[in-house]
Motif scaffolding. Structure first.
Motif, mmCIF file in Angstrom:
data_model
loop_
_atom_site.group_PDB
_atom_site.id
_atom_site.type_symbol
_atom_site.label_atom_id
_atom_site.label_comp_id
_atom_site.label_asym_id
_atom_site.label_seq_id
_atom_site.Cartn_x
_atom_site.Cartn_y
_atom_site.Cartn_z
ATOM 1 N N LEU A 164 0.579 -1.220 0.204
ATOM 2 C CA LEU A 164 0.059 0.067 0.630
ATOM 3 C C LEU A 164 1.007 1.808 0.294
ATOM 4 C CD1 LEU A 164 -2.444 1.197 -0.021
ATOM 5 C CD2 LEU A 164 -2.966 0.948 2.869
ATOM 6 N N LYS A 165 1.477 1.288 1.029
ATOM 7 C CA LYS A 165 3.113 2.374 0.931
ATOM 8 C C LYS A 165 4.066 1.869 0.888
ATOM 9 C CE LYS A 165 3.888 5.793 3.654
ATOM 10 N NZ LYS A 165 3.486 7.545 5.235
ATOM 11 N N GLN A 166 4.851 2.328 -0.167
ATOM 12 C CA GLN A 166 5.971 1.778 -0.457
ATOM 13 C C GLN A 166 7.111 2.374 0.598
ATOM 14 O OE1 GLN A 166 7.271 -0.062 -2.885
ATOM 15 N NE2 GLN A 166 5.174 -0.031 -2.935
ATOM 16 N N PRO A 167 7.898 1.524 1.220
ATOM 17 C CA PRO A 167 9.242 2.094 2.541
ATOM 18 C C PRO A 167 10.019 3.801 1.665
ATOM 19 C CG PRO A 167 9.576 -0.192 1.847
ATOM 20 C CD PRO A 167 8.232 0.058 0.753
ATOM 21 N N GLU A 168 10.608 4.369 2.700
ATOM 22 C CA GLU A 168 11.072 5.333 2.435
ATOM 23 C C GLU A 168 11.798 5.282 1.128
ATOM 24 O OE1 GLU A 168 8.898 5.578 6.169
ATOM 25 O OE2 GLU A 168 10.356 4.704 5.007
ATOM 26 N N PHE A 212 12.613 -9.545 -2.885
ATOM 27 C CA PHE A 212 13.025 -8.061 -2.497
ATOM 28 C C PHE A 212 12.526 -8.307 -0.846
ATOM 29 C CE2 PHE A 212 7.957 -7.984 -2.386
ATOM 30 C CZ PHE A 212 8.153 -8.124 -1.427
ATOM 31 N N GLU A 213 13.023 -7.915 -0.163
ATOM 32 C CA GLU A 213 12.637 -7.398 1.981
ATOM 33 C C GLU A 213 12.947 -5.757 2.002
ATOM 34 O OE1 GLU A 213 14.393 -9.795 5.228
ATOM 35 O OE2 GLU A 213 15.290 -10.695 3.029
ATOM 36 N N ILE A 214 12.192 -6.075 2.883
ATOM 37 C CA ILE A 214 12.029 -4.392 3.501
ATOM 38 C C ILE A 214 12.418 -5.316 5.314
ATOM 39 C CG2 ILE A 214 10.197 -3.097 4.370
ATOM 40 C CD1 ILE A 214 8.077 -4.310 2.191
ATOM 41 N N PHE A 215 12.889 -4.005 5.266
ATOM 42 C CA PHE A 215 13.874 -3.951 6.812
ATOM 43 C C PHE A 215 13.571 -2.288 8.246
ATOM 44 C CE2 PHE A 215 16.455 -6.294 3.681
ATOM 45 C CZ PHE A 215 17.015 -7.381 4.675
ATOM 46 N N GLN A 216 13.400 -2.696 8.946
ATOM 47 C CA GLN A 216 12.943 -1.948 9.912
ATOM 48 C C GLN A 216 14.792 -0.981 10.239
ATOM 49 O OE1 GLN A 216 9.447 -0.801 10.958
ATOM 50 N NE2 GLN A 216 10.715 1.283 11.381
ATOM 51 N N ILE A 217 15.073 -0.022 10.374
ATOM 52 C CA ILE A 217 16.359 1.030 10.441
ATOM 53 C C ILE A 217 16.105 1.083 11.405
ATOM 54 C CG2 ILE A 217 18.015 2.619 10.015
ATOM 55 C CD1 ILE A 217 16.255 2.401 7.133
ATOM 56 N N ASN A 218 17.396 0.658 12.983
ATOM 57 C CA ASN A 218 16.866 0.989 14.006
ATOM 58 C C ASN A 218 18.636 1.990 13.803
ATOM 59 O OD1 ASN A 218 14.838 0.036 15.085
ATOM 60 N ND2 ASN A 218 15.410 -2.515 14.426
ATOM 61 N N LEU A 219 18.814 2.127 13.435
ATOM 62 C CA LEU A 219 20.292 3.594 13.259
ATOM 63 C C LEU A 219 19.431 4.439 14.322
ATOM 64 C CD1 LEU A 219 21.975 2.223 10.378
ATOM 65 C CD2 LEU A 219 22.098 1.424 12.891
ATOM 66 N N ALA A 220 20.391 5.294 14.672
ATOM 67 C CA ALA A 220 20.501 6.536 15.069
ATOM 68 C C ALA A 220 20.006 8.218 15.049
ATOM 69 C CB ALA A 220 21.495 7.381 16.143
ATOM 70 N N GLY A 221 19.453 8.655 14.679
ATOM 71 C CA GLY A 221 19.134 9.594 12.925
ATOM 72 C C GLY A 221 17.989 9.418 12.857
ATOM 73 N N ILE A 222 18.148 8.028 12.005
ATOM 74 C CA ILE A 222 16.706 7.261 11.204
ATOM 75 C C ILE A 222 16.008 6.066 10.931
ATOM 76 C CG2 ILE A 222 18.364 8.425 9.060
ATOM 77 C CD1 ILE A 222 19.391 5.188 8.710
ATOM 78 N N ALA A 223 16.036 5.989 12.654
ATOM 79 C CA ALA A 223 15.670 4.985 13.679
ATOM 80 C C ALA A 223 13.522 4.819 13.270
ATOM 81 C CB ALA A 223 14.995 4.648 15.019
ATOM 82 N N GLY A 224 13.698 3.984 12.848
ATOM 83 C CA GLY A 224 12.005 3.810 12.326
ATOM 84 C C GLY A 224 11.192 4.078 10.548
ATOM 85 N N ARG A 225 12.924 4.255 9.659
ATOM 86 C CA ARG A 225 12.532 4.161 8.773
ATOM 87 C C ARG A 225 12.314 3.044 8.154
ATOM 88 N NH1 ARG A 225 16.201 7.870 3.947
ATOM 89 N NH2 ARG A 225 14.743 8.715 2.863
ATOM 90 N N THR A 226 11.931 2.603 6.908
ATOM 91 C CA THR A 226 11.857 1.392 6.424
ATOM 92 C C THR A 226 12.716 1.779 5.144
ATOM 93 O OG1 THR A 226 9.997 2.233 5.069
ATOM 94 C CG2 THR A 226 9.581 0.788 6.969
ATOM 95 N N LEU A 227 13.538 0.764 4.836
ATOM 96 C CA LEU A 227 14.467 0.086 3.032
ATOM 97 C C LEU A 227 13.711 -0.658 2.805
ATOM 98 C CD1 LEU A 227 17.073 0.699 2.218
ATOM 99 C CD2 LEU A 227 18.500 -0.690 3.948
#
Length: 276
Positions: free
Chosen positions: A91-95, A129-144
């Motif tokens: 529905l909504k593509q990762p950032e 394809f594979e989608i990841f949840q990023i848990n790095l400082a400054g970009i936490a919560g962003r999807t890749l």
């Protein structure tokens, strides 16, 4: 890739695209042609308009069979590898969206599996394809979104290069995972790939991607002077080849990456996630 927040519009567009693709298929094309000819012929010999029920029924069935699967949120598909065609159901593509490109055994799938904490790497046989949840400082919560292409298949590689806004090209000194010596045939194959990528990007027109040239397996080639020099020259060659179709600010050099180094994996993840 689509980014509409209106799920109804996205669903309708996907359904229409699927229907057109199915109609273009040889079986449906022949069936549609024959049913229309039969209906037209029936009309000519005096059979009533009910004869057109035949092609109408076929059209309704084609549309029904082309309906998309249930749309899903990207967050519900994290760490669940899928085939590239399934992206139309998100529905909504990762950032952040990055296509992984390179020769076989250059480390694309290993990098993806490292991010997913998978120990057993399975050779890629189709674009996935594979989608990841990023848990790095400054970009936490962003999807890749990472798209893993098939190294030896130029058509599947082209599919990734055509569609996605960011491309990570994995380069290495040889196809092994323990040999420090440079393989000149491997370097030549990389150069051919880089020239092909340049042509693929040129064919995109004004929709230019960002490209990350990743010098992988640095834990091996950095120990051997000849191999290190060959990798440095390969990066320069790649920057020059891509520089024919891309401005300099869309080419990024990752000069000493190693999938075996967690810090370097984190650094590469951050770089492609922020710049993507």
């Amino acid at each position: 890739m689509p980014r509409s927040n209106d799920w109804m519009v996205m669903y309708a567009k996907t359904w229409a695209a699927n229907t057109l693709e199915k109609i273009r298929g040889p079986i449906h094309s022949i069936g549609s042609f024959c049913s229309i000819v039969a209906a037209f012929g029936g009309s000519m010999v005096g059979i009533g308009p009910e004869i057109w029920i035949i092609p109408a029924t076929g059209a309704i069935y084609t549309a029904y069979a082309s309906r998309p699967r249930q749309l899903r949120l990207a967050s519900s598909m994290i760490n669940q590898p899928g085939e590239l065609r399934e992206l139309q159901n998100i529905l909504k593509q990762p950032e952040a969206q990055v296509g992984l490109v390179g020769l076989s055994d250059s480390g694309k799938t290993t990098f993806r599996d490292t991010l997913a904490n998978r120990d057993d790497t399975v050779r890629t046989t189709g674009n996935t394809f594979e989608i990841f949840q990023i848990n790095l400082a400054g970009i936490a919560g962003r999807t890749l979104l990472l798209i893993d292409s098939v190294g030896q298949d130029i058509e599947l590689t082209s599919e990734v290069v055509r569609q996605f806004p960011n491309i990570a090209v994995f380069l290495d000194h040889n196809s092994g995972d323990s040999n420090q010596a440079v393989s000149q045939s491997r370097i030549r194959d990389h150069r051919v790939l880089l020239n092909n990528l340049s042509n693929m990007i040129k064919a995109r027109g004004e929709n230019l991607p960002k490209v990350f040239l990743v010098a992988n397996k640095s834990d091996l080639w950095s120990r051997e002077e000849k191999s290190a020099r060959a990798m440095s020259n390969l990066l320069k060659y790649g920057a020059k080849a891509l520089g024919r179709v891309l401005p300099g600010d869309r080419i990024f050099l990752v000069q000493d990456h190693s999938n075996r180094n967690s810090a370097k994996n984190t650094s590469l993840l951050r770089e492609i996630s922020i710049d993507a």
